[in-house]
Design a protein around this motif. Structure first.
Motif, PDB file in Angstrom:
ATOM      1  N   GLY A  73       0.813  -1.215   0.000  1.00  0.00           N
ATOM      2  CA  GLY A  73       0.000   0.000   0.000  1.00  0.00           C
ATOM      3  C   GLY A  73       0.842   1.258   0.000  1.00  0.00           C
ATOM      4  N   ARG A  74       0.149   2.356  -0.175  1.00  0.00           N
ATOM      5  CA  ARG A  74       0.797   3.653  -0.213  1.00  0.00           C
ATOM      6  C   ARG A  74       1.165   4.074   1.196  1.00  0.00           C
ATOM      7  NH1 ARG A  74       0.287   8.865   0.447  1.00  0.00           N
ATOM      8  NH2 ARG A  74       0.640  10.398  -1.163  1.00  0.00           N
ATOM      9  N   LYS A  75       2.333   4.616   1.336  1.00  0.00           N
ATOM     10  CA  LYS A  75       2.746   5.137   2.624  1.00  0.00           C
ATOM     11  C   LYS A  75       1.884   6.351   2.948  1.00  0.00           C
ATOM     12  CE  LYS A  75       7.232   3.227   2.946  1.00  0.00           C
ATOM     13  NZ  LYS A  75       6.833   1.894   2.856  1.00  0.00           N
ATOM     14  N   GLY A  76       1.655   6.588   4.207  1.00  0.00           N
ATOM     15  CA  GLY A  76       0.862   7.729   4.642  1.00  0.00           C
ATOM     16  C   GLY A  76       1.518   9.042   4.262  1.00  0.00           C
ATOM     17  N   GLU A  77       0.736  10.079   4.272  1.00  0.00           N
ATOM     18  CA  GLU A  77       1.261  11.393   3.942  1.00  0.00           C
ATOM     19  C   GLU A  77       2.092  11.919   5.100  1.00  0.00           C
ATOM     20  OE1 GLU A  77      -2.633  12.765   3.616  1.00  0.00           O
ATOM     21  OE2 GLU A  77      -2.797  12.431   1.475  1.00  0.00           O
ATOM     22  N   SER A  78       3.178  12.594   4.770  1.00  0.00           N
ATOM     23  CA  SER A  78       4.018  13.192   5.800  1.00  0.00           C
ATOM     24  C   SER A  78       3.295  14.413   6.367  1.00  0.00           C
ATOM     25  CB  SER A  78       5.359  13.615   5.198  1.00  0.00           C
ATOM     26  OG  SER A  78       5.183  14.750   4.358  1.00  0.00           O
ATOM     27  N   PRO A  79       3.724  14.901   7.524  1.00  0.00           N
ATOM     28  CA  PRO A  79       3.106  16.117   8.070  1.00  0.00           C
ATOM     29  C   PRO A  79       3.173  17.295   7.093  1.00  0.00           C
ATOM     30  CG  PRO A  79       4.416  15.049   9.747  1.00  0.00           C
ATOM     31  CD  PRO A  79       4.672  14.313   8.455  1.00  0.00           C
ATOM     32  N   LEU A  80       4.276  17.406   6.358  1.00  0.00           N
ATOM     33  CA  LEU A  80       4.396  18.488   5.383  1.00  0.00           C
ATOM     34  C   LEU A  80       3.388  18.320   4.256  1.00  0.00           C
ATOM     35  CD1 LEU A  80       5.771  21.016   4.293  1.00  0.00           C
ATOM     36  CD2 LEU A  80       7.455  19.524   3.194  1.00  0.00           C
ATOM     37  N   GLU A  81       3.236  17.090   3.748  1.00  0.00           N
ATOM     38  CA  GLU A  81       2.250  16.838   2.695  1.00  0.00           C
ATOM     39  C   GLU A  81       0.837  17.163   3.177  1.00  0.00           C
ATOM     40  OE1 GLU A  81       3.611  13.182  -0.068  1.00  0.00           O
ATOM     41  OE2 GLU A  81       3.483  12.716   2.080  1.00  0.00           O
ATOM     42  N   ARG A  82       0.514  16.741   4.414  1.00  0.00           N
ATOM     43  CA  ARG A  82      -0.820  17.027   4.951  1.00  0.00           C
ATOM     44  C   ARG A  82      -1.054  18.526   5.054  1.00  0.00           C
ATOM     45  NH1 ARG A  82       0.549  12.716   8.337  1.00  0.00           N
ATOM     46  NH2 ARG A  82       0.971  14.125  10.063  1.00  0.00           N
ATOM     47  N   ARG A  83      -0.033  19.263   5.465  1.00  0.00           N
ATOM     48  CA  ARG A  83      -0.170  20.719   5.600  1.00  0.00           C
ATOM     49  C   ARG A  83      -0.360  21.380   4.232  1.00  0.00           C
ATOM     50  NH1 ARG A  83      -0.220  24.510   9.093  1.00  0.00           N
ATOM     51  NH2 ARG A  83       0.785  26.503   8.799  1.00  0.00           N
ATOM     52  N   VAL A  84       0.417  20.958   3.250  1.00  0.00           N
ATOM     53  CA  VAL A  84       0.301  21.529   1.904  1.00  0.00           C
ATOM     54  C   VAL A  84      -1.078  21.212   1.315  1.00  0.00           C
ATOM     55  CG1 VAL A  84       1.181  21.378  -0.469  1.00  0.00           C
ATOM     56  CG2 VAL A  84       2.768  21.600   1.439  1.00  0.00           C
ATOM     57  N   ILE A  85      -1.511  19.965   1.447  1.00  0.00           N
ATOM     58  CA  ILE A  85      -2.845  19.584   0.944  1.00  0.00           C
ATOM     59  C   ILE A  85      -3.911  20.376   1.674  1.00  0.00           C
ATOM     60  CG2 ILE A  85      -4.543  17.715   0.867  1.00  0.00           C
ATOM     61  CD1 ILE A  85      -2.126  15.802   0.409  1.00  0.00           C
ATOM     62  N   GLY A  86      -3.773  20.511   2.979  1.00  0.00           N
ATOM     63  CA  GLY A  86      -4.747  21.263   3.770  1.00  0.00           C
ATOM     64  C   GLY A  86      -4.830  22.716   3.360  1.00  0.00           C
ATOM     65  N   LEU A  87      -3.686  23.356   3.147  1.00  0.00           N
ATOM     66  CA  LEU A  87      -3.690  24.767   2.726  1.00  0.00           C
ATOM     67  C   LEU A  87      -4.292  24.923   1.335  1.00  0.00           C
ATOM     68  CD1 LEU A  87      -0.212  25.941   4.059  1.00  0.00           C
ATOM     69  CD2 LEU A  87      -2.465  26.674   4.873  1.00  0.00           C
ATOM     70  N   HIS A  88      -3.937  24.010   0.441  1.00  0.00           N
ATOM     71  CA  HIS A  88      -4.484  24.058  -0.915  1.00  0.00           C
ATOM     72  C   HIS A  88      -6.000  23.847  -0.888  1.00  0.00           C
ATOM     73  CE1 HIS A  88      -4.253  23.938  -5.267  1.00  0.00           C
ATOM     74  NE2 HIS A  88      -4.996  22.840  -5.253  1.00  0.00           N
ATOM     75  N   ALA A  89      -6.453  22.895  -0.068  1.00  0.00           N
ATOM     76  CA  ALA A  89      -7.892  22.638   0.065  1.00  0.00           C
ATOM     77  C   ALA A  89      -8.605  23.855   0.655  1.00  0.00           C
ATOM     78  CB  ALA A  89      -8.131  21.404   0.927  1.00  0.00           C
ATOM     79  N   ALA A  90      -7.994  24.487   1.644  1.00  0.00           N
ATOM     80  CA  ALA A  90      -8.606  25.666   2.273  1.00  0.00           C
ATOM     81  C   ALA A  90      -8.766  26.796   1.253  1.00  0.00           C
ATOM     82  CB  ALA A  90      -7.757  26.135   3.458  1.00  0.00           C
TER      83      ALA A  90
END
Length: 166
Positions: A73-90
């Motif tokens: 399976g795919r490795k989980g998202e790193s904290p940096l990836e989660r933050r970037v995705i979160g900011l982009h989603a916001a």
């Protein structure tokens, strides 16, 4: 018999001595499982050999904890990836909300996206939830991940190191 630790020919001893695991147990009890060092747990298991576990399972468990077994399976998202995705989603959410509200400063792309989705979502969902569903479709191709994106956006908007909830 007295204070002996054995009865006839059966020694009494725990299957697993928990003292070596005190640090791991403390972190788990404190709600900080990410602070448990799996390599230390594996080392303790190897040293103490949990008698209730078959040797093959014990070996596999220790290898897994030490990271020498590849998981699928795919490795989980790193904290940096989660933050970037979160900011982009916001930012995407904010753009869709402006389009929903007819804001004259709304991005033309957001207006087009909202207009294509409005008829499918306006009657069934709140404006906020409908906007998150549109953002989820933009990110993942389906609306089912809108709650995950909303949570990532909330975490990304909060100051670094601070929880979004108090």
């Amino acid at each position: 018999m007295g204070n002996d630790t054995k009865t006839d020919d059966c020694p009494i001893r725990p299957a697993l001595d928990l003292r070596p695991f005190a640090s791991a147990l403390h972190h788990i009890e404190q709600g900080e499982p990410e602070k448990v060092d799996p390599v230390d747990v594996a080392s303790e298991l190897r040293e103490r050999e949990a008698s209730e576990l078959p040797p093959e399972l014990l070996g596999w468990l220790c290898d897994y904890l030490e990271g020498s077994i590849e998981t699928r399976g795919r490795k989980g998202e790193s904290p940096l990836e989660r933050r970037v995705i979160g900011l982009h989603a916001a930012h995407s959410y904010d753009a869709i909300r402006k389009a929903q509200n007819g804001d004259p400063d709304a991005l033309p792309e957001a207006v087009n996206i909202w207009q294509s989705w409005a008829s499918e979502t306006e009657d069934s969902y709140s404006p906020s939830e409908a906007a998150w569903m549109v953002v989820s479709c933009m990110f993942y191709g389906q609306p089912g991940s809108h709650k995950k994106l909303r949570n990532l956006a909330g975490a990304a908007r909060s100051p670094i190191g601070k929880s979004a909830r108090k």
